[in-house]
Design an enzyme around this catalytic site. Structure first.
Site, PDB file in Angstrom:
ATOM      1  N   ARG A   1     -11.542  -4.909   2.725  1.00 22.91           N
ATOM      2  CA  ARG A   1     -11.763  -5.743   1.543  1.00 22.91           C
ATOM      3  C   ARG A   1     -10.666  -6.786   1.335  1.00 22.91           C
ATOM      4  O   ARG A   1     -10.868  -7.749   0.606  1.00 22.91           O
ATOM      5  CB  ARG A   1     -11.853  -4.858   0.298  1.00 22.91           C
ATOM      6  CG  ARG A   1     -13.082  -3.967   0.291  1.00 22.91           C
ATOM      7  CD  ARG A   1     -13.131  -3.080  -0.926  1.00 22.91           C
ATOM      8  NE  ARG A   1     -13.067  -3.883  -2.147  1.00 22.91           N
ATOM      9  CZ  ARG A   1     -12.549  -3.447  -3.295  1.00 22.91           C
ATOM     10  NH1 ARG A   1     -12.027  -2.242  -3.364  1.00 22.91           N
ATOM     11  NH2 ARG A   1     -12.530  -4.205  -4.362  1.00 22.91           N
TER      12      ARG A   1
ATOM     13  N   GLU B   1       3.015  -1.323   4.165  1.00 20.51           N
ATOM     14  CA  GLU B   1       2.748   0.076   3.837  1.00 20.51           C
ATOM     15  C   GLU B   1       4.084   0.754   3.530  1.00 20.51           C
ATOM     16  O   GLU B   1       4.956   0.823   4.392  1.00 20.51           O
ATOM     17  CB  GLU B   1       2.034   0.759   4.992  1.00 20.51           C
ATOM     18  CG  GLU B   1       0.658   0.174   5.257  1.00 20.51           C
ATOM     19  CD  GLU B   1      -0.068   0.824   6.418  1.00 20.51           C
ATOM     20  OE1 GLU B   1       0.490   1.761   7.037  1.00 20.51           O
ATOM     21  OE2 GLU B   1      -1.188   0.388   6.705  1.00 20.51           O
TER      22      GLU B   1
ATOM     23  N   ALA C   1       0.843  -1.186   0.000  1.00 21.45           N
ATOM     24  CA  ALA C   1       0.000   0.000   0.000  1.00 21.45           C
ATOM     25  C   ALA C   1       0.883   1.242   0.000  1.00 21.45           C
ATOM     26  O   ALA C   1       1.762   1.385   0.851  1.00 21.45           O
ATOM     27  CB  ALA C   1      -0.904  -0.002   1.236  1.00 21.45           C
ATOM     28  N   THR C   2       0.655   2.131  -0.963  1.00 21.64           N
ATOM     29  CA  THR C   2       1.476   3.342  -1.067  1.00 21.64           C
ATOM     30  C   THR C   2       0.784   4.573  -0.480  1.00 21.64           C
ATOM     31  O   THR C   2       1.401   5.625  -0.374  1.00 21.64           O
ATOM     32  CB  THR C   2       1.843   3.631  -2.533  1.00 21.64           C
ATOM     33  OG1 THR C   2       0.651   3.873  -3.275  1.00 21.64           O
ATOM     34  CG2 THR C   2       2.624   2.475  -3.142  1.00 21.64           C
ATOM     35  N   ALA C   3      -0.478   4.432  -0.094  1.00 18.84           N
ATOM     36  CA  ALA C   3      -1.238   5.581   0.419  1.00 18.84           C
ATOM     37  C   ALA C   3      -0.704   6.033   1.773  1.00 18.84           C
ATOM     38  O   ALA C   3      -0.204   5.232   2.556  1.00 18.84           O
ATOM     39  CB  ALA C   3      -2.716   5.223   0.547  1.00 18.84           C
TER      40      ALA C   3
ATOM     41  N   HIS D   1     -10.231  -0.149   1.918  1.00 13.15           N
ATOM     42  CA  HIS D   1      -9.321  -1.127   1.296  1.00 13.15           C
ATOM     43  C   HIS D   1      -8.910  -2.213   2.294  1.00 13.15           C
ATOM     44  O   HIS D   1      -8.833  -3.394   1.932  1.00 13.15           O
ATOM     45  CB  HIS D   1      -8.085  -0.431   0.735  1.00 13.15           C
ATOM     46  CG  HIS D   1      -8.311   0.190  -0.596  1.00 13.15           C
ATOM     47  ND1 HIS D   1      -7.885  -0.402  -1.761  1.00 13.15           N
ATOM     48  CD2 HIS D   1      -8.915   1.345  -0.961  1.00 13.15           C
ATOM     49  CE1 HIS D   1      -8.226   0.355  -2.786  1.00 13.15           C
ATOM     50  NE2 HIS D   1      -8.847   1.422  -2.325  1.00 13.15           N
TER      51      HIS D   1
END
Length: 153
Positions: free
Chosen positions: A32, A41, A13-15, A29
């Site tokens: 899910r 991350e 995950a890049t957020a 996300h």
């Protein structure tokens, strides 16, 4: 695509959680994702994480490249983007495991006013082109329908 293969999925995950709206997206996300996926991350050092988890029994899913581009372009040192992009492309050329890269097409609409937004659209587009040259398969998803652009498998 990730769940159809009998491999350990590593979700990168890049957020970055910087406001309430992004926090809600991240939470959505997270709920899910299957519990058996490994989640990492990493907003900046994508090449290093790809290298660390590059194993034949892994499938790595990166979400998403355009957020990663944004993260890099917003750093105080503007030279970091070129270095990180080059490192990512080099790692992709060496990657052995299955890899799915999710990104957003940013060049199909009006380009907003402002140096940073124009650079974001340009850099994202150039990154997509570079990755498409390396990738075995490129799929554009429009309205939830996959459009196969390249398949050399």
């Amino acid at each position: 695509m990730a769940t159809t293969r009998a491999k350990q999925v590593v979700y990168i995950a890049t957020a970055q959680n910087r406001d309430a709206e992004m926090s809600a997206r991240i939470h959505h996300h997270q709920t899910r994702r299957p519990d058996n996926w490994i989640t990492v991350e990493e907003p900046v050092d994508l090449d290093q994480v790809l290298k660390e988890y590059d194993r034949q029994n892994h499938l790595i899913l990166v979400e998403c490249l355009t957020l990663w581009v944004s993260n890099l372009l917003c750093l105080s040192d503007s030279s970091v983007f070129a270095l990180k992009k080059a490192a990512l492309l080099e790692q992709l050329r060496q990657q052995q495991c299955d890899l799915i890269l999710v990104s957003n097409e940013t060049g199909l609409g009006i380009v907003p006013i402002g140096d940073l937004t124009r650079r974001f659209v340009d850099e994202s587009g150039w990154l997509h082109q570079d990755i498409a040259q390396i990738a075995d398969r490129v799929t554009l998803v429009v309205a939830g329908l996959p459009q196969l652009l390249k398949d050399t498998q």
